[in-house]
Design a protein around this motif. Structure first.
Motif, short mmCIF file in Angstrom:
data_model
loop_
_atom_site.label_atom_id
_atom_site.label_comp_id
_atom_site.label_asym_id
_atom_site.label_seq_id
_atom_site.Cartn_x
_atom_site.Cartn_y
_atom_site.Cartn_z
N TYR A 7 0.87 -1.18 0.00
CA TYR A 7 0.00 0.00 0.00
C TYR A 7 0.90 1.23 0.00
O TYR A 7 1.64 1.46 0.96
CB TYR A 7 -0.89 0.01 1.26
CG TYR A 7 -2.08 -0.91 1.17
CD1 TYR A 7 -1.93 -2.30 1.16
CD2 TYR A 7 -3.37 -0.38 1.10
CE1 TYR A 7 -3.04 -3.13 1.07
CE2 TYR A 7 -4.49 -1.21 1.02
CZ TYR A 7 -4.31 -2.58 1.00
OH TYR A 7 -5.41 -3.41 0.92
N ILE A 8 0.88 2.00 -1.09
CA ILE A 8 1.73 3.19 -1.18
C ILE A 8 0.87 4.41 -0.90
O ILE A 8 -0.06 4.72 -1.66
CB ILE A 8 2.36 3.31 -2.58
CG1 ILE A 8 3.03 2.00 -2.99
CG2 ILE A 8 3.38 4.46 -2.61
CD1 ILE A 8 3.50 1.96 -4.43
N CYS A 9 1.14 5.09 0.20
CA CYS A 9 0.38 6.30 0.56
C CYS A 9 0.97 7.49 -0.20
O CYS A 9 2.10 7.89 0.07
CB CYS A 9 0.47 6.57 2.06
SG CYS A 9 -0.35 5.32 3.05
N VAL A 10 0.22 8.03 -1.18
CA VAL A 10 0.69 9.18 -1.94
C VAL A 10 0.00 10.41 -1.35
O VAL A 10 -1.11 10.77 -1.72
CB VAL A 10 0.39 9.03 -3.44
CG1 VAL A 10 1.16 10.08 -4.22
CG2 VAL A 10 0.76 7.64 -3.93
N ASN A 11 0.69 11.03 -0.41
CA ASN A 11 0.11 12.06 0.43
C ASN A 11 -0.54 13.20 -0.33
O ASN A 11 -1.68 13.57 -0.08
CB ASN A 11 1.22 12.60 1.34
CG ASN A 11 0.71 13.59 2.36
OD1 ASN A 11 -0.12 14.43 2.07
ND2 ASN A 11 1.20 13.47 3.56
N ASN A 12 0.17 13.83 -1.27
CA ASN A 12 -0.36 15.03 -1.91
C ASN A 12 -1.22 14.73 -3.13
O ASN A 12 -1.73 15.65 -3.76
CB ASN A 12 0.79 15.97 -2.28
CG ASN A 12 0.34 17.41 -2.29
OD1 ASN A 12 -0.46 17.81 -1.46
ND2 ASN A 12 0.81 18.18 -3.26
N SER A 13 -1.38 13.45 -3.49
CA SER A 13 -2.30 13.12 -4.57
C SER A 13 -3.59 12.54 -4.02
O SER A 13 -4.42 12.06 -4.78
CB SER A 13 -1.65 12.12 -5.54
OG SER A 13 -0.62 12.73 -6.26
N ALA A 14 -3.74 12.58 -2.71
CA ALA A 14 -4.97 12.13 -2.04
C ALA A 14 -5.38 10.72 -2.45
O ALA A 14 -6.55 10.46 -2.73
CB ALA A 14 -6.11 13.12 -2.32
N LYS A 15 -4.41 9.81 -2.52
CA LYS A 15 -4.77 8.44 -2.89
C LYS A 15 -3.78 7.46 -2.28
O LYS A 15 -2.68 7.84 -1.85
CB LYS A 15 -4.75 8.29 -4.42
CG LYS A 15 -3.38 8.54 -5.04
CD LYS A 15 -3.35 8.18 -6.52
CE LYS A 15 -1.97 8.52 -7.08
NZ LYS A 15 -1.73 7.99 -8.42
N VAL A 16 -4.19 6.20 -2.26
CA VAL A 16 -3.30 5.12 -1.86
C VAL A 16 -3.26 4.14 -3.02
O VAL A 16 -4.31 3.65 -3.45
CB VAL A 16 -3.80 4.42 -0.57
CG1 VAL A 16 -2.91 3.23 -0.24
CG2 VAL A 16 -3.82 5.40 0.59
N GLU A 17 -2.07 3.90 -3.55
CA GLU A 17 -1.94 2.95 -4.65
C GLU A 17 -1.67 1.57 -4.05
O GLU A 17 -0.73 1.41 -3.27
CB GLU A 17 -0.76 3.34 -5.57
CG GLU A 17 -1.00 4.59 -6.41
CD GLU A 17 -1.93 4.34 -7.59
OE1 GLU A 17 -2.36 3.19 -7.79
OE2 GLU A 17 -2.22 5.31 -8.31
N VAL A 18 -2.50 0.59 -4.42
CA VAL A 18 -2.30 -0.77 -3.92
C VAL A 18 -1.76 -1.61 -5.06
O VAL A 18 -2.33 -1.64 -6.15
CB VAL A 18 -3.63 -1.37 -3.41
CG1 VAL A 18 -3.35 -2.69 -2.70
CG2 VAL A 18 -4.34 -0.40 -2.50
N VAL A 19 -0.60 -2.24 -4.83
CA VAL A 19 0.02 -3.06 -5.87
C VAL A 19 0.35 -4.43 -5.30
O VAL A 19 0.44 -4.60 -4.07
CB VAL A 19 1.31 -2.42 -6.43
CG1 VAL A 19 1.01 -1.09 -7.08
CG2 VAL A 19 2.37 -2.27 -5.36
N ASN A 20 0.55 -5.39 -6.18
CA ASN A 20 1.10 -6.69 -5.79
C ASN A 20 2.55 -6.42 -5.39
O ASN A 20 3.32 -5.88 -6.17
CB ASN A 20 1.04 -7.65 -6.99
CG ASN A 20 1.71 -8.98 -6.70
OD1 ASN A 20 2.83 -9.04 -6.17
ND2 ASN A 20 1.03 -10.06 -7.03
#
Lengths: 399, 608
Positions: free
Chosen positions: A124-137
């Protein structure tokens, strides 16, 4: 034209805000170390032997789960508003690959990737200033989901008891809307939220408790000064008062939670510096929630990052790195800064110790940063220098 | 003894009276013609200024200077010969107006149509102009005139993305009195789509109000009093980038007042000016909340500039300026700075072909020290149609209030940035019947050091230090052609090209946001006094967006078309239609901040 043109020009107005935020966003996580500990307790017999650094190249896993297993994941924050954050991979065979998220998914990771948290299969990558969390394998880095609903300013992710938890500042201009989001790990969506004090930051799970440090976010109510304890069975929140700007949280083998509080600078009404509040190492008993030791930094020093490696606590003050053991008490406060174990040449933005390798990320937001690797057993020999991404901040073990 | 003395006095008296007479004659003929200098200039008159909205547009069309624009309507900063935005000095009727907080001017906030002339002087001239004149200087000027009666000009404008504007300008002058006033307003929602992406330029709306008033009174042939006032009030939401949303906004309020006494007896010209100017900004991190950070500076300035014309071939200038500035801001404690500058200049016309100037300036500041500054320039015109100019100078740029006092991080030990410039140029101008031609080419070199850069310190804070050095060289050329065919068809062409190399001396890499090639061109065609068609081209070259060249913006060619049609018996009304970016090219002038797609602007002008 130098950085001053593109950054400071943004009218210096925005750039100066950027600097304030950068100062507040102290990067270092040892979540990997934590995950390793948890992994240890559950799957002791199936865990592969940790490779030790030696000149012989270890045999690669014959059946890898993906290209990015058996190595280290390095998170690069990028430059504020430039949306150039990235993830690099350093394999156990010493191959460095930069920009793996974009290579695999052909899309932009986003602006200010703050941290990576892991489950057994996902990252789970928390991308603070893009207001999203990218979930990857976590091994192939293929995108599984992008969480935007219910996420505003995500900071850190942790897994506990088959649920995910993400600390989030909400709208950072609103001190009252900060929360910890509860994530359904199957649907990879926000299931519910738990309201907490301003500026929730690091997360640490001990049995059924979730410890959350509060650095304060935009400090609308002043710098943070508490650690929340969330009972995961009832989702109730209690608060432990600490010194200013608690950030890094580590769990030692005796079951104590160590908090690094970073201290702060005191200004008078005219913005003249009139003093500083020192940082500290604070020891909390994870069962009773009682603060057992507060080792205050002498000379009002303000530490930045904390890493626990076996029984040794490593922390840095500017470019000086210090070490002490987990049996340190407040009586040792006067001598704790007597001798740095190493002093770095350039400002550092983060460091971590993985398998006796000390990785140090030099501060650089305007171009690709340099990561230095030392052997923790021998800090006098020359480090290995690698060029990684812009704003390199955190390194995690991925296996 | 007595006889000698009497004779001496008589001779002296005679000489004096003779020179008085001849000087009176000279005055009528020469009118104190300023001796030419060795700097290349671009002079833009009010016919162009009336047709544009901002100073960015004017300079992008009529020079080859490049700009960084953070999206349309947002911050626009100049990069003259690859130097930083603070290394171009901007003057309003002689008063330096670069912000004392960040050292720059936002060229999108300067509404040019009120001014009579905008002059761009290329190259380093800190000795003549002061701090920041390294890449060049831009002069915004109102020309006081008398005896021209009254003139009114009104304009209404409507354009794509909810853009509206109106302008009004009124001037009246009698033989000893002059007044000119102007009020204008512009607003735009500015939410154009980003070509090729799903998002549009949200949170980018802006508006501005400009009010200007000039008054002058001439009470005899040698004395006049001039007053200028300017008010600006504007706000702009800081637009989103391709990947990051935005909710922040900035408000700006500036005011300037200038009072000048011009004294011009026989062979003297003295300008005594006093000015008060104030800048004030508020930055809202979120437009939904009332909390903001701010900065403001109050400046008080006294300046005198004295010119003595010894004769038509020799001219001496001397002057001083005294400025007191007070700053206050969310991150800046109340501070002040006093700065006194002395300058002098010798202009010598050797003969009708050659003239040279030597200048010296010394600045004494309460915050930093400035070395003595010198310049030398020369002009040689071997023929009426051809000339050569050259100049060399040492220059400086002072640290800003943000650099010195920002908490945390400000550095009180900063020095001034320094630059050495040298330039050689030549020009050709000739009229062949109905065709007039003007071509100019210049070669320049700039060597800067002690450039101020914010760097991370051991403590974790960022502080500015004098660390960088850059090296610039290149060539600029421009061509202007006017041709009238059979008194009915008027063709005009203006083309500008610049080749700029600007490198960081430590890495030998081209600086970010400095394009190697810039090209701009305007072609005009007018049939009789009716339809006027103009085509504007701009070529924006590749630019690196990160210091180690691992990311860049691609080049683009953008074309605008404008049609203007006057109607009415005496042609007081003109209807204009302008299609910007007619080929719908996707282009950007800053990383992740695209510029608008094809859009239109309609204007109606009424002049009487």
């Amino acid at each position: 034209m130098m950085i001053d043109q593109c950054q400071i020009e943004i009218y210096n107005v925005q750039s100066t805000i950027i600097f304030k935020i950068m100062k507040q966003i102290k990067l270092l996580t040892y979540l990997l170390t934590l995950t390793f500990f948890i992994g240890c307790t559950d799957d002791d017999d199936t865990l592969p032997v940790v490779p030790t650094p030696d000149p012989v190249i270890p045999t690669p896993d014959p059946d890898p789960l993906g290209e990015y297993q058996n190595g280290l994941l390095l998170l690069n924050e990028g430059n504020f508003l430039s949306a150039n954050s990235s993830v690099s991979f350093l394999s156990d065979e010493d191959q460095l690959t930069n920009g793996i998220f974009t290579t695999v998914n052909s899309s932009v990771l986003g602006d200010v990737a703050q941290s990576i948290g892991f489950t057994t299969t996902d990252a789970y990558i928390c991308v603070n200033n893009s207001a999203k969390v990218e979930v990857v394998n976590r091994y192939t880095f293929e995108s599984l989901a992008t969480i935007t609903e219910g996420i505003n300013s995500p900071r850190y992710f942790i897994e506990a008891n088959d649920l995910g938890y993400i600390s989030d500042w909400g709208d950072p201009n609103d001190a009252a809307d900060d929360f910890v989001a509860v994530i359904n790990l199957e649907t990879r969506e926000v299931a519910s939220t738990i309201a907490v004090n301003e500026g929730p930051e690091r997360l640490l799970v001990v049995d059924n408790k979730l410890f959350v440090s509060h650095k304060g976010g935009y400090d609308l109510n002043g710098p943070g000064s508490s650690v929340s304890v969330i009972d995961l069975t009832t989702n109730t929140v209690t608060s432990i008062a600490t010194m200013e700007n608690p950030d890094d949280l580590v769990l030692d083998v005796s079951g104590n939670v160590w908090v690094l509080t970073e201290g702060s600078t005191i200004y008078d009404i005219d913005w003249n510096v009139i003093g500083s509040n020192p940082g500290s190492l604070t020891k909390i008993n994870a069962t009773t929630n009682a603060v057992e030791e507060t080792i205050e930094m002498p000379n009002d020093a303000q530490p930045s990052h904390l890493v626990l490696n076996n029984d040794t606590l490593y922390f840095n003050i500017g470019t000086d790195l210090y070490a002490t053991t987990t049996s340190v008490t407040s009586n040792d406060a006067a001598t704790i800064l007597d001798a740095p174990i190493i002093s770095f040449n350039n400002s550092i933005y983060g460091f971590n110790i993985v398998d006796s390798r000390l990785f140090v990320m030099e501060t650089n937001f305007t171009s690709n940063a340099t990561m230095l690797e030392y052997s923790i057993a021998d800090l006098t020999s020359n480090p290995i220098s690698r060029t990684v991404g812009v704003g390199a901040s955190k390194i995690y073990k991925n296996e | 003894m007595k006889r000698i003395t009497t004779t001496a006095i008589a001779i002296l008296f005679l000489t004096l009276s003779y020179s008085q007479d001849s000087l009176q004659n000279l005055k009528e003929v020469m009118l104190y013609k300023k001796i030419k200098d060795g700097y290349t200039k671009v002079i833009i008159g009010d016919s162009v200024l009336n047709a544009t909205n901002t100073l960015t547009e004017v300079l992008q069309q009529y020079t080859a200077i490049s700009f960084k624009e953070y999206g349309k309507g947002q911050l626009s900063s100049i990069a003259f010969r690859g130097t930083s935005a603070a290394q171009t000095a901007v003057y309003w009727n002689g008063v330096p107006i670069n912000s004392m907080l960040n050292g720059q001017t936002n060229f999108n906030t300067i509404a040019t149509n009120f001014f009579d002339v905008v002059t761009v002087e290329n190259g380093g001239n800190s000795a003549g102009q002061g701090s920041g004149a390294i890449g060049g200087s831009v002069f915004l000027k109102d020309n006081i005139h008398f005896g021209k009666g009254s003139e009114t000009s009104l304009q209404a404008q409507i354009g794509s993305y909810d853009s509206y504007g109106f302008r009004s300008k009124y001037s009246y002058s009698s033989k000893d009195f002059y007044i000119k006033a102007g009020l204008q307003h512009y607003q735009s929602r500015n939410d154009y789509p980003f070509i090729g992406f799903d998002v549009k330029h949200e949170n980018a709306a802006y508006y501005n109000w400009n009010f200007n008033l000039n008054v002058a009174y001439k009470w005899n042939s040698a004395n006049s009093l001039e007053g200028f006032a300017h008010f600006f009030d504007g706000a702009n939401e800081n637009g989103r980038t391709l990947y990051v949303q935005s909710v922040s906004a900035t408000e700006d309020a500036n005011s300037r007042f200038l009072l000048r006494w011009l004294w011009e007896p026989n062979n003297i010209r003295n300008k005594l000016s006093t000015a008060y100017f104030k800048e004030h900004y508020k930055y809202y991190m979120s437009k939904y909340f009332d909390t903001y950070s701010f900065g403001e500076v109050d400046n008080y300035r006294l300046e005198d500039s004295f010119t003595y014309f010894l004769n038509s071939a020799l001219q001496l200038d001397a002057g001083f300026s005294f400025q007191y500035s007070e700053v206050e801001g969310s991150n800046i404690p109340e501070q002040n700075r006093t700065q006194t500058e002395f300058h002098t200049r010798l202009s010598h016309k050797i003969n009708n072909r050659i003239a040279y100037n030597v200048q010296w300036r010394k600045a004494i500041s309460s915050d930093f020290s400035v070395p003595h500054i010198f310049s030398f320039d020369i002009q040689y015109e071997p023929a009426a149609f051809y000339g050569i100019k050259a100049n060399t100078a040492t220059n400086f740029r002072q640290p800003t209030f943000n650099d010195l006092y920002w908490a945390p991080g400000g550095n009180l030990d900063l020095n001034v940035e320094k630059a050495w410039t040298i330039e050689a140029s030549h020009y050709f101008k000739k009229k062949f019947g109905a065709l007039s031609l003007f071509a100019q080419q210049s070669f320049f070199h700039i060597d800067t050091e002690d450039l101020i850069q914010w760097q991370p310190m051991d403590s974790g804070n960022w502080s500015p230090i004098n660390i960088a050095k850059t090296n610039h060289y290149g060539m600029e050329c421009s061509l202007k052609v006017d041709y009238v065919y059979k008194s009915k068809h008027l063709f005009q062409l203006q083309a500008n090209y610049a080749y700029t190399i600007a490198e960081d001396e430590e890495t030998d890499l081209q600086l970010i946001y400095v394009p190697k090639h810039t090209f701009s061109s305007v072609v005009n065609y007018r049939f009789k006094k009716k339809l006027n068609t103009s085509i504007y081209w701009n070529y924006y070259d590749d630019m690196f967006t990160i210091a180690d060249h691992t990311d860049a913006i691609n080049s683009a060619m953008v074309m605008d078309v404008k049609l203007a049609y006057p109607i009415g018996i005496k042609k007081p009304i003109t209807i204009g239609l302008r299609i910007n970016n007619i080929w719908n090219t996707a282009y950007l002038l800053y990383d992740d901040r695209p510029m608008p797609d094809r859009n239109i602007q309609c204007t109606i002008n009424y002049n009487f």
